[in-house]
Design an enzyme around this catalytic site. Structure first.
Site, PDB file in Angstrom:
ATOM      1  N   HIS A 153       1.153  13.483 -29.210  1.00 16.72           N
ATOM      2  CA  HIS A 153       0.645  12.121 -28.981  1.00 16.72           C
ATOM      3  C   HIS A 153       0.007  11.567 -30.249  1.00 16.72           C
ATOM      4  CE1 HIS A 153       0.416  12.817 -24.374  1.00 16.72           C
ATOM      5  NE2 HIS A 153       1.543  12.215 -24.719  1.00 16.72           N
ATOM      6  N   HIS A 179       1.586  18.509 -26.552  1.00 18.37           N
ATOM      7  CA  HIS A 179       1.468  17.069 -26.338  1.00 18.37           C
ATOM      8  C   HIS A 179       0.244  16.459 -27.035  1.00 18.37           C
ATOM      9  CE1 HIS A 179       4.683  17.802 -23.564  1.00 18.37           C
ATOM     10  NE2 HIS A 179       4.701  16.568 -23.103  1.00 18.37           N
ATOM     11  N   GLU A 223      -3.520  17.198 -11.232  1.00 12.17           N
ATOM     12  CA  GLU A 223      -3.966  17.666 -12.557  1.00 12.17           C
ATOM     13  C   GLU A 223      -5.482  17.832 -12.680  1.00 12.17           C
ATOM     14  OE1 GLU A 223      -1.575  16.251 -15.844  1.00 12.17           O
ATOM     15  OE2 GLU A 223      -3.215  16.632 -17.229  1.00 12.17           O
ATOM     16  N   ASN A 236       1.182  20.117 -20.751  1.00  6.20           N
ATOM     17  CA  ASN A 236       0.926  19.316 -21.954  1.00  6.20           C
ATOM     18  C   ASN A 236       0.977  20.142 -23.239  1.00  6.20           C
ATOM     19  OD1 ASN A 236       0.562  17.079 -20.350  1.00  6.20           O
ATOM     20  ND2 ASN A 236      -1.629  17.456 -20.092  1.00  6.20           N
ATOM     21  N   LYS A 247       8.425  23.278 -13.088  1.00  6.72           N
ATOM     22  CA  LYS A 247       7.535  22.115 -12.899  1.00  6.72           C
ATOM     23  C   LYS A 247       7.079  22.035 -11.442  1.00  6.72           C
ATOM     24  CE  LYS A 247       6.251  17.500 -13.859  1.00  6.72           C
ATOM     25  NZ  LYS A 247       6.382  16.275 -14.599  1.00  6.72           N
ATOM     26  N   HIS A 283       9.366  10.450 -27.691  1.00  4.90           N
ATOM     27  CA  HIS A 283       8.306  11.334 -27.185  1.00  4.90           C
ATOM     28  C   HIS A 283       8.685  12.815 -27.370  1.00  4.90           C
ATOM     29  CE1 HIS A 283       5.188  12.843 -24.554  1.00  4.90           C
ATOM     30  NE2 HIS A 283       6.102  13.430 -23.800  1.00  4.90           N
ATOM     31  N   ARG A 306       0.819  -1.248   0.000  1.00  2.15           N
ATOM     32  CA  ARG A 306       0.000   0.000   0.000  1.00  2.15           C
ATOM     33  C   ARG A 306       0.834   1.272   0.000  1.00  2.15           C
ATOM     34  NH1 ARG A 306      -2.732  -3.028   3.880  1.00  2.15           N
ATOM     35  NH2 ARG A 306      -4.529  -4.090   2.984  1.00  2.15           N
ATOM     36  N   LYS A 311       3.905  11.504 -10.964  1.00  2.00           N
ATOM     37  CA  LYS A 311       3.117  10.640 -11.852  1.00  2.00           C
ATOM     38  C   LYS A 311       3.875   9.344 -12.048  1.00  2.00           C
ATOM     39  CE  LYS A 311       0.401  13.809 -14.699  1.00  2.00           C
ATOM     40  NZ  LYS A 311       0.180  14.330 -16.074  1.00  2.00           N
ATOM     41  N   GLU A 324      11.349  19.288 -23.836  1.00  2.00           N
ATOM     42  CA  GLU A 324      10.586  19.619 -22.618  1.00  2.00           C
ATOM     43  C   GLU A 324      11.172  20.877 -21.970  1.00  2.00           C
ATOM     44  OE1 GLU A 324       7.823  18.134 -21.959  1.00  2.00           O
ATOM     45  OE2 GLU A 324       7.954  16.198 -22.966  1.00  2.00           O
ATOM     46  N   ARG A 350      -1.921  22.113 -13.996  1.00  2.00           N
ATOM     47  CA  ARG A 350      -0.897  21.136 -14.401  1.00  2.00           C
ATOM     48  C   ARG A 350      -1.046  20.749 -15.880  1.00  2.00           C
ATOM     49  NH1 ARG A 350       1.727  16.160 -10.886  1.00  2.00           N
ATOM     50  NH2 ARG A 350       3.044  15.402 -12.553  1.00  2.00           N
TER      51      ARG A 350
HETATM   52  P1  NAD Z   1      14.194   5.867 -21.235  1.00  2.00           P
HETATM   53  O1  NAD Z   1      13.957   5.708 -19.807  1.00  2.00           O
HETATM   54  O2  NAD Z   1      13.746   4.767 -22.139  1.00  2.00           O
HETATM   55  O3  NAD Z   1      15.730   6.177 -21.479  1.00  2.00           O
HETATM   56  C1  NAD Z   1      16.198   6.344 -22.797  1.00  2.00           C
HETATM   57  C2  NAD Z   1      17.403   5.466 -23.091  1.00  2.00           C
HETATM   58  O4  NAD Z   1      18.562   6.054 -22.488  1.00  2.00           O
HETATM   59  C3  NAD Z   1      17.318   4.065 -22.521  1.00  2.00           C
HETATM   60  O5  NAD Z   1      17.884   3.162 -23.437  1.00  2.00           O
HETATM   61  C4  NAD Z   1      18.178   4.150 -21.263  1.00  2.00           C
HETATM   62  O6  NAD Z   1      18.689   2.907 -20.851  1.00  2.00           O
HETATM   63  C5  NAD Z   1      19.259   5.091 -21.704  1.00  2.00           C
HETATM   64  N1  NAD Z   1      19.930   5.846 -20.680  1.00  2.00           N
HETATM   65  C6  NAD Z   1      19.401   6.386 -19.570  1.00  2.00           C
HETATM   66  N2  NAD Z   1      20.291   7.163 -18.943  1.00  2.00           N
HETATM   67  C7  NAD Z   1      21.430   7.100 -19.671  1.00  2.00           C
HETATM   68  C8  NAD Z   1      22.699   7.706 -19.551  1.00  2.00           C
HETATM   69  N3  NAD Z   1      22.957   8.600 -18.596  1.00  2.00           N
HETATM   70  N4  NAD Z   1      23.649   7.401 -20.457  1.00  2.00           N
HETATM   71  C9  NAD Z   1      23.365   6.545 -21.476  1.00  2.00           C
HETATM   72  N5  NAD Z   1      22.176   5.970 -21.662  1.00  2.00           N
HETATM   73  C10 NAD Z   1      21.214   6.237 -20.765  1.00  2.00           C
HETATM   74  O7  NAD Z   1      13.467   7.196 -21.803  1.00  2.00           O
HETATM   75  P2  NAD Z   1      13.116   8.598 -21.122  1.00  2.00           P
HETATM   76  O8  NAD Z   1      12.959   9.527 -22.245  1.00  2.00           O
HETATM   77  O9  NAD Z   1      14.016   8.931 -20.014  1.00  2.00           O
HETATM   78  O10 NAD Z   1      11.679   8.340 -20.461  1.00  2.00           O
HETATM   79  C11 NAD Z   1      10.554   8.056 -21.242  1.00  2.00           C
HETATM   80  C12 NAD Z   1       9.448   7.615 -20.325  1.00  2.00           C
HETATM   81  O11 NAD Z   1       9.126   8.675 -19.428  1.00  2.00           O
HETATM   82  C13 NAD Z   1       8.163   7.252 -21.037  1.00  2.00           C
HETATM   83  O12 NAD Z   1       7.717   6.006 -20.576  1.00  2.00           O
HETATM   84  C14 NAD Z   1       7.194   8.345 -20.644  1.00  2.00           C
HETATM   85  O13 NAD Z   1       5.862   7.893 -20.585  1.00  2.00           O
HETATM   86  C15 NAD Z   1       7.711   8.713 -19.292  1.00  2.00           C
HETATM   87  N6  NAD Z   1       7.347  10.065 -18.837  1.00  2.00           N
HETATM   88  C16 NAD Z   1       6.807  10.178 -17.608  1.00  2.00           C
HETATM   89  C17 NAD Z   1       6.480  11.427 -17.115  1.00  2.00           C
HETATM   90  C18 NAD Z   1       5.952  11.560 -15.722  1.00  2.00           C
HETATM   91  O14 NAD Z   1       5.533  12.678 -15.345  1.00  2.00           O
HETATM   92  N7  NAD Z   1       5.980  10.513 -14.938  1.00  2.00           N
HETATM   93  C19 NAD Z   1       6.692  12.575 -17.887  1.00  2.00           C
HETATM   94  C20 NAD Z   1       7.265  12.430 -19.154  1.00  2.00           C
HETATM   95  C21 NAD Z   1       7.582  11.163 -19.628  1.00  2.00           C
HETATM   96  N1  GLY Z   2       4.634  15.363 -17.785  1.00  3.33           N
HETATM   97  C1  GLY Z   2       3.433  16.032 -17.396  1.00  3.33           C
HETATM   98  C2  GLY Z   2       3.156  16.021 -15.942  1.00  3.33           C
HETATM   99  O1  GLY Z   2       3.963  15.601 -15.144  1.00  3.33           O
HETATM  100  O2  GLY Z   2       2.112  16.434 -15.552  1.00  3.33           O
END
Ligand code: NAD
Ligand code: GLY
Length: 364
Positions: free
Chosen positions: A253, A249, A238, A246, A228, A266, A122, A144, A186, A242
């Site tokens: 998307h 976005h 949100e 987007n 942020k 993305h 939990r 998130k 971003e 918040r």
């Molecule tokens: P990712 O986590 O897939 O990382 C991208 C690539 O870089 C991967 O292959 C990873 O292994 C590699 N990598 C990471 N750090 C590295 C480093 N320092 N040196 C070399 N390689 C490295 O992609 P991302 O863009 O970080 O994240 C995308 C995800 O984030 C999506 O799933 C998206 O939905 C999510 N997201 C979440 C939020 C939120 O608010 N929670 C906001 C935006 C995006």
């Molecule tokens: N990436 C959008 C949010 O965190 O709300």
């Protein structure tokens, strides 16, 4: 080291930003140890990141019983199978409610770890050690958490804030070029929606950004996190402001969706989406003409895509954005800018104006 606070009452937490925090285990230990309630810790990571930065984290936690959950690398693994494997892992290793999960990686690792932390017993503590630019300026901040469902991205998740975020801009040196640029989308977005002076600074320093100048990156990450944090503090789950995060976005998307997930990163889709959103803002006479072109120059200069190789169908694009459902639920909203440095959500506009923007965009 600099610290930004995410002010959320009892869930307030710090974002520490400093060079070498993920290569100097003593510094990292000093930040992590006060956060850990019990004797057990689980580090969640993937092979790529573990190879680069894992040892520092394990050394920083040498006085604890550390278990390492290594997931496969990639968005495709941010799913319920990995979630189930992570739960099995924590149960088999007999973690209890005082455990602390440490997410070491990009947004994929961070989102999955956060969702496991939100739901294991939990809810247990977790800390974000983001290693991509996107994770440092966006996904690690704000609570998130999610995994994907085969029918939709981030469809299974919850809000669960970390205990802290620890950011080392130097780890961005090892990031692949496309991933780095995707994070910059971003960053530019924050300037567009909330801080015109910040956007002007980014425009003036695109070459230093492309060189990954670590001093500049430290400042840029800090300002992005401040923006942020301020928005999240006003609207944690949100229901209002918040949504401004987007910007670009809704278009982005739809591009990801129509091109097939995995074709665009993305941030790349958001880059093109921001141009569309700026042009839509111009079409609605909210934004002065010429500003979308200005934004395009900035995104071009940091190696982000701002156009499509081949045009998409306007009708498919409208469908993907939910325009076809608009009559049914009346919910279609867009984030637009009424001058760089400010943004608003609109839910009333003529369909013709949106179609015109898309048609002209696809014609190039
Ligand atoms: P990712 O986590 O897939 O990382 C991208 C690539 O870089 C991967 O292959 C990873 O292994 C590699 N990598 C990471 N750090 C590295 C480093 N320092 N040196 C070399 N390689 C490295 O992609 P991302 O863009 O970080 O994240 C995308 C995800 O984030 C999506 O799933 C998206 O939905 C999510 N997201 C979440 C939020 C939120 O608010 N929670 C906001 C935006 C995006
Ligand atoms: N990436 C959008 C949010 O965190 O709300």
């Amino acid at each position: 080291m600099q610290t930004v606070s995410v002010n959320l009452g009892a869930r307030t937490y710090p974002i520490h930003i400093g060079e070498s925090l993920l290569t100097d285990s003593a510094q990292l230990s000093a930040l992590l140890v006060p956060l850990i309630q019990g004797r057990q810790v689980a580090v969640f990571t993937n092979d790529t990141v573990a190879r680069l930065y894992g040892q520092t984290v394990y050394d920083a936690l040498k006085d604890y019983a550390v278990d390492v959950f290594t997931m496969a690398d990639g968005e495709a693994f941010k799913n319920l199978d990995t979630y189930r494997a992570a739960m099995d892992f924590l149960m088999e290793k007999r973690h209890n409610r005082t455990t602390c999960l440490i997410a070491l990686g990009g947004g994929v690792v961070g989102d999955l770890t956060g969702f496991v932390a939100a739901t294991f017993q939990r809810g247990v503590d977790f800390v974000q050690l983001p290693t991509t630019l996107l994770a440092q300026v966006d996904s690690s901040v704000g609570g998130k958490t999610a995994v994907n469902h085969p029918l939709g991205k981030n469809m299974i998740g919850s809000f669960h804030q970390p205990k802290a975020v620890v950011i080392d801009p130097l780890v961005l040196k090892s990031l692949p070029a496309r991933e780095y640029a995707a994070g910059l989308a971003e960053v530019v977005k924050y300037g567009v929606i909330a801080d015109h002076n910040f956007l002007v600074r980014l425009e003036a320093q695109t070459q230093a950004l492309n060189r990954r100048d670590s001093t500049l990156l430290g400042e840029v990450i800090k300002r992005s996190c401040e923006i942020k944090a301020e928005i999240v503090a006003k609207d944690e789950v949100e229901t209002g402001v918040r949504a401004l995060l987007n910007f670009g976005h809704t278009f982005g998307h739809a591009l990801e969706n129509l091109s097939g997930y995995g074709v665009w990163l993305h941030g790349e889709a958001v880059s093109v989406g921001m141009i569309m959103a700026a042009r839509f803002s111009e079409e609605l006479k909210l934004l002065e003409n010429g500003q979308a072109e200005r934004l395009q120059k900035c995104l071009d200069a940091v190696n982000l895509p701002t156009a499509l190789d081949s045009p998409l169908s306007v009708d498919e694009m409208l469908g993907s954005m939910g325009m076809d459902k608009k009559a049914a639920d009346g919910q279609l909203r867009f984030v637009v800018t009424s001058g760089f440095g400010q943004a608003e959500v609109i839910d009333s506009f003529s369909d013709q104006s949106l179609k015109r923007v898309l048609t002209e965009f696809f014609q190039g």
